[in-house]
Design an enzyme around this catalytic site. Structure first.
Site, PDB file in Angstrom:
ATOM      1  N   ASP A   5     138.050  45.611  91.600  1.00 62.62           N
ATOM      2  CA  ASP A   5     139.452  46.039  91.523  1.00 62.62           C
ATOM      3  C   ASP A   5     139.831  46.823  92.769  1.00 62.62           C
ATOM      4  O   ASP A   5     138.979  47.279  93.545  1.00 62.62           O
ATOM      5  CB  ASP A   5     139.771  46.802  90.232  1.00 62.62           C
TER       6      ASP A   5
ATOM      7  N   HIS B 253     156.539  48.746  93.386  1.00 57.11           N
ATOM      8  CA  HIS B 253     155.690  47.792  92.684  1.00 57.11           C
ATOM      9  C   HIS B 253     155.720  46.391  93.296  1.00 57.11           C
ATOM     10  O   HIS B 253     154.756  45.631  93.124  1.00 57.11           O
ATOM     11  CB  HIS B 253     156.084  47.728  91.205  1.00 57.11           C
TER      12      HIS B 253
ATOM     13  N   ASP C 126     145.002  44.904  88.554  1.00 58.55           N
ATOM     14  CA  ASP C 126     144.347  44.677  89.850  1.00 58.55           C
ATOM     15  C   ASP C 126     142.864  44.369  89.677  1.00 58.55           C
ATOM     16  O   ASP C 126     142.084  44.508  90.620  1.00 58.55           O
ATOM     17  CB  ASP C 126     144.524  45.890  90.757  1.00 58.55           C
TER      18      ASP C 126
END
Length: 277
Positions: free
Chosen positions: A161, A174, A204
């Site tokens: 991640d 975002h 993610d």
């Protein structure tokens, strides 16, 4: 595929009279069919119900990559239903064949297959990144685990991640975060081998499945990924935005997918604490 020459000639004539554009490859027996499947990609198959001693019931499971229309002398609703359950796209009695009917059933089968392919692709891929989604990834991991137990085939899990998604979202919004996630997915997809799978589990978090590989192979892939991310930052609103990621590696051992994912998760957070990425 038709083993009787007179029937092959009739089908060939009807195809010619249908007005469709096509390239025809004829197979007289099962061996010729297997050889053709290894060498070429086909859009559709016209399959005689009986080819020598083999019937369409036995052949249909081997012809799952494209629509199959079974052509037969039998006129049996029960047989029709059984063939459809086995994967046939359509069933046509030879006594009813005509150029217009053949054209209609072929067009319908090809269009239906295109819809099915699109639905399958959408059901297996993540909308944001285009890589595989969690549903596909868990199914692929279960298969790797089963292959390990049955054949001893090695595989490696890489759970990964981003380190700085929150910072990117806070500073740039975002949309920038989504762009960073897409960039990371694209970078991984470009680095893995054919047969490897990049999976977005959510947010993610990504899973990379590496069949027939070792942890050292996965380490080498991660080093290339880190280098690429360092050399090619995200370009956002005329700014270079650094993206980094941490990963955990586990050598697959045929265990439950959830347990192996948990192992990889622990390995990933151990790396984060050490700052290794």
């Amino acid at each position: 595929m038709e083993d009787e020459e007179d029937h092959r000639l009739i089908l060939e004539r009807m195809l010619a009279e249908s007005g469709m554009e096509y390239r025809l490859h004829q197979c007289e027996d099962v061996d010729a069919m297997h050889a053709a499947l290894k060498e070429q990609v086909f859009d559709i198959c016209l399959l005689d119900f009986s080819v020598g001693l083999v019937t369409a019931k036995e052949l249909l499971p081997q012809l799952s990559d494209f629509p199959v229309i079974v052509v037969t002398v039998h006129e049996d609703d029960q047989l029709d239903s059984e063939l459809m359950r086995l994967g046939a796209a359509d069933f046509v009695a030879k006594s009813e064949l005509s150029p217009s009917l053949l054209k209609r059933v072929i067009r319908h089968a090809v269009e239906r297959q295109a819809i099915l392919n699109q639905l399958k692709d959408e059901s297996e891929h993540d909308a944001l990144t285009g890589v595989f989604n969690r549903r596909y990834g868990m199914r692929a991991l279960r298969k790797l685990s089963a292959d390990y137990r049955r054949y001893g085939y090695p595989y490696t899990l890489c759970l990964l991640d981003m380190d700085n998604l929150k910072a990117i979202n806070d500073q740039f919004g975002h949309l920038a975060g989504d762009a960073a996630i897409r960039m990371l997915a694209s970078a991984m997809a470009a680095l893995v081998r054919e047969g490897d799978s990049v999976v977005r589990l959510g947010g993610d978090e990504f899973l990379v499945l590496l069949p027939h590989s070792s942890v050292s192979d996965a380490e080498a892939m991660l080093q290339r990924l880190a280098q690429q991310l360092a050399e090619q930052p995200l370009q956002w609103q005329d700014q270079a935005v650094g993206v980094s990621a941490s990963a955990g590696l586990v050598a697959g051992a045929g265990g439950k997918p959830e347990a192996e994912l948990e192992q990889a998760d622990k390995a990933m957070y151990a790396r984060k604490r050490k700052g290794r990425g």
